[in-house]
Design a protein around this motif. Structure first.
Motif, PDB file in Angstrom:
ATOM      1  N   TYR B 150       0.874  -1.174   0.000  1.00 38.21           N
ATOM      2  CA  TYR B 150       0.000   0.000   0.000  1.00 38.21           C
ATOM      3  C   TYR B 150       0.905   1.216   0.000  1.00 38.21           C
ATOM      4  O   TYR B 150       1.662   1.435   0.944  1.00 38.21           O
ATOM      5  N   ARG B 162     -12.187   2.917  -6.364  1.00 38.19           N
ATOM      6  CA  ARG B 162     -12.042   1.597  -6.970  1.00 38.19           C
ATOM      7  C   ARG B 162     -13.169   1.324  -7.959  1.00 38.19           C
ATOM      8  O   ARG B 162     -14.231   1.922  -7.878  1.00 38.19           O
ATOM      9  N   PRO B 166     -14.952  -5.314  -9.491  1.00 36.83           N
ATOM     10  CA  PRO B 166     -13.557  -5.749  -9.511  1.00 36.83           C
ATOM     11  C   PRO B 166     -13.303  -6.733 -10.646  1.00 36.83           C
ATOM     12  O   PRO B 166     -14.196  -7.482 -11.038  1.00 36.83           O
ATOM     13  N   GLN B 181      -4.633   5.601  -2.953  1.00 38.77           N
ATOM     14  CA  GLN B 181      -3.461   4.760  -2.754  1.00 38.77           C
ATOM     15  C   GLN B 181      -2.932   4.238  -4.085  1.00 38.77           C
ATOM     16  O   GLN B 181      -3.673   4.049  -5.046  1.00 38.77           O
TER      17      GLN B 181
END
Lengths: 314, 229
Positions: B150, B162, B166, B181
């Motif tokens: 990270y 995000r 996914p 991040q």
């Protein structure tokens, strides 16, 4: 040595897992049904950490290439040695050439098959557990395939005996998961908390050693706050934006970013190991002291089992 | 460094302590934005907590710390007390660390999200790469996957939530952005982060001790190996 005759990749070599490397991102792994692992090793006078086969895909068949004692615990599944039925939670003795067969469970989802001396695969970072995501541990970091041969370690000196056990915790309600509130518990609205504890949740098809997605009501947070990534443990019940909970399990990532409503106590994680797709589950809030007492009772049961086995094998 | 009147310590922001089951506690000290100073203290606290009886693991996250212990060996209240006692006066542990240049092949099949991320940020692909390579990143925590880093220090203009869905598989070596991040995939696994490019650097080897290439506190600079349209 044993030879795998029928299997699927969800069937893996496991042990107590790989603690100590969470800060390097290494998942705990290890048997999903830990008390079944510990009980199987106790039945054989093995070390608690001896490696076993965790069977989640059936039928599973193996051939003994040498005489050895073995134990079958975990899910209640029809098991036969050369066609002769074995009772559940049983330890037996096989001769070279005999075949052990395990068919889909009547109750539960995962069977533990243990061998006197334990499965002898190399230790990786202190454990023999398969880390399928990392691709290491177990047999070449993967699930078992037909034709695989696994070495078995030297067996402890003991009398070959056939006997079984029925641990106390198997009498508990397999559907009830005791939980402690987790960090974002208070951020969920009252309706959501009522639903979380009041409704039945169903294990969806999206369920594996990493975690189970549950079907049921939608859980809503009153105060959405973006979280930074943080460490999580097996049993963590996360609620992503979809509102559908996910329970993180043995192969879970070591860090996550989703809000956490609760954590299933360690003493009840075996119930998740034994919950197949479609199983109905309920959450019940307990205190931390109750969670610890449940764990202590389970460990005490395993100590008593070991004592009984020592007498029986003398 | 000893804190006294002439060298006041940075005030410790509010924190939240919660249970992660009977055998783990999560101390979350995060404010609205990530703080390097708090992170140095988190690393110092992690080291201190490993000395507490019964504590088996201390896992630094981003401005938080998970402490794992055996509740049959130590009363959880004792671990709580140790956390609450140590946190306000913990010395920052800046973990000097190494600085490593990581070569990246940006864009094309190696960086499927680069153009979309540029469009979303309202800048050219070249500017995204310029900003991405200009920063020096800090390994705030190692986790999620074996050896995953990270990284703090991302240019805020490149931050992007995000993906809603996914990806089922993201290849080892993917150089990514998730929220505020940055990160690098150590293994091939699912991820919801945006992929800018690829590196050949290996972040994890289970045959090594320690198995992870980076430790918290290390610094990373991305350098351009190639750019594809």
């Amino acid at each position: 040595m044993i030879e795998i005759l029928s299997t699927g990749l969800p069937n893996t070599v496991q042990d107590e897992g790989r603690p100590g490397y969470l800060d390097a991102g290494v998942s705990l792994c290890g048997a999903m049904d830990r008390p079944a692992l510990l009980a199987a090793n106790a039945l054989l006078n093995n070390k608690p950490s001896s490696a076993v086969i965790e069977v989640a895909l059936f039928p599973f068949r193996l051939r003994f290439q040498a005489e050895m004692s073995f134990a079958v615990t975990g899910a209640v599944a029809p098991a036969t040695l050369d066609g002769v039925p074995l009772p559940p939670w049983w330890t037996g003795h096989a001769k070279a050439g005999q075949e052990l067969r395990i068919d889909p469970p009547a109750r539960g989802a995962r069977v533990v098959v243990a061998f006197a001396g334990g499965i002898d695969v190399p230790l990786v970072l202190g454990s023999r557990a398969t880390d399928a995501k990392g691709g290491f541990g177990g047999l070449n970091g993967r699930g078992l395939k037909r034709g695989d041969r696994l070495a078995v370690g030297d067996a402890p000196a003991m009398r070959a005996r056939e006997f079984g056990t029925v641990p106390d915790w198997l009498h508990e309600d397999w559907q009830v998961l005791r939980v402690l509130p987790a960090a974002e518990f208070d951020a969920f609205d009252a309706d959501s908390l009522d639903r979380f504890f009041g409704e039945e949740w169903t294990v969806s098809a999206d369920a594996n050693r990493q975690g189970y997605r549950l079907d049921g009501g939608r859980l809503v947070r009153t105060t959405p706050r973006e979280l930074f990534s943080h460490g999580i443990v097996p049993g963590t019940v996360q609620v992503p934006a979809s509102g559908m909970p996910i329970i993180q399990l043995a192969d879970a990532n070591t860090c996550g970013g989703y809000p956490k409503i609760a954590t299933v106590i360690e003493a009840d994680l075996w119930k998740l190991a034994q919950a197949p797709v479609g199983a109905k589950l309920r959450f019940q809030e307990v205190t931390r002291a109750e969670g610890i007492a449940a764990l202590r009772a389970q460990r005490d049961g395993l100590v008593r089992l070991r004592e009984a086995v020592t007498l029986a094998r003398r | 460094m000893i804190s006294d009147a002439t060298s006041p310590m940075t005030p410790v922001a509010s924190f939240r302590l919660s249970m992660s089951g009977p055998g783990a506690l999560l101390l979350d000290v995060a404010g609205e934005t990530f703080s390097e100073d708090l992170q140095d203290r988190v690393h110092g606290l992690a080291r201190a907590m490993l000395g507490v009886e019964g504590v088996s693991e201390a896992v630094p996250g981003m401005n938080n710390l998970l402490v794992v212990f055996d509740p049959l060996l130590v009363e959880p209240e004792r671990v709580e007390d140790a956390l609450l006692e140590k946190w306000p006066c913990i010395e920052p542990d800046p973990l000097a660390g190494q600085t490593v240049d990581v070569a990246v092949r940006y864009g094309g099949a190696d960086g499927p999200d680069l153009e979309e991320l540029a469009a979303h940020a309202g800048m050219s692909v070249a500017e995204v790469i310029e900003r991405h390579t200009a920063a020096t990143y800090r390994v705030a925590a190692v986790g999620a996957m074996p050896g995953f880093v990270y990284l703090s220090g991302l240019d805020p203009l490149l931050a992007r939530p995000r993906r809603a869905n996914p990806r089922g598989t993201v290849p080892q070596g993917a150089v990514m952005i998730g929220g505020a991040q940055a990160g690098i995939m150590p293994v091939t696994a699912p991820s919801g982060w945006h992929i800018l490019g690829m590196t050949d650097l290996k972040l994890f080897d289970p045959k090594r001790e320690p198995p992870a290439t980076f430790r918290p506190g290390d610094r990373i600079r991305f350098v351009t190996e190639s750019v594809q349209a």
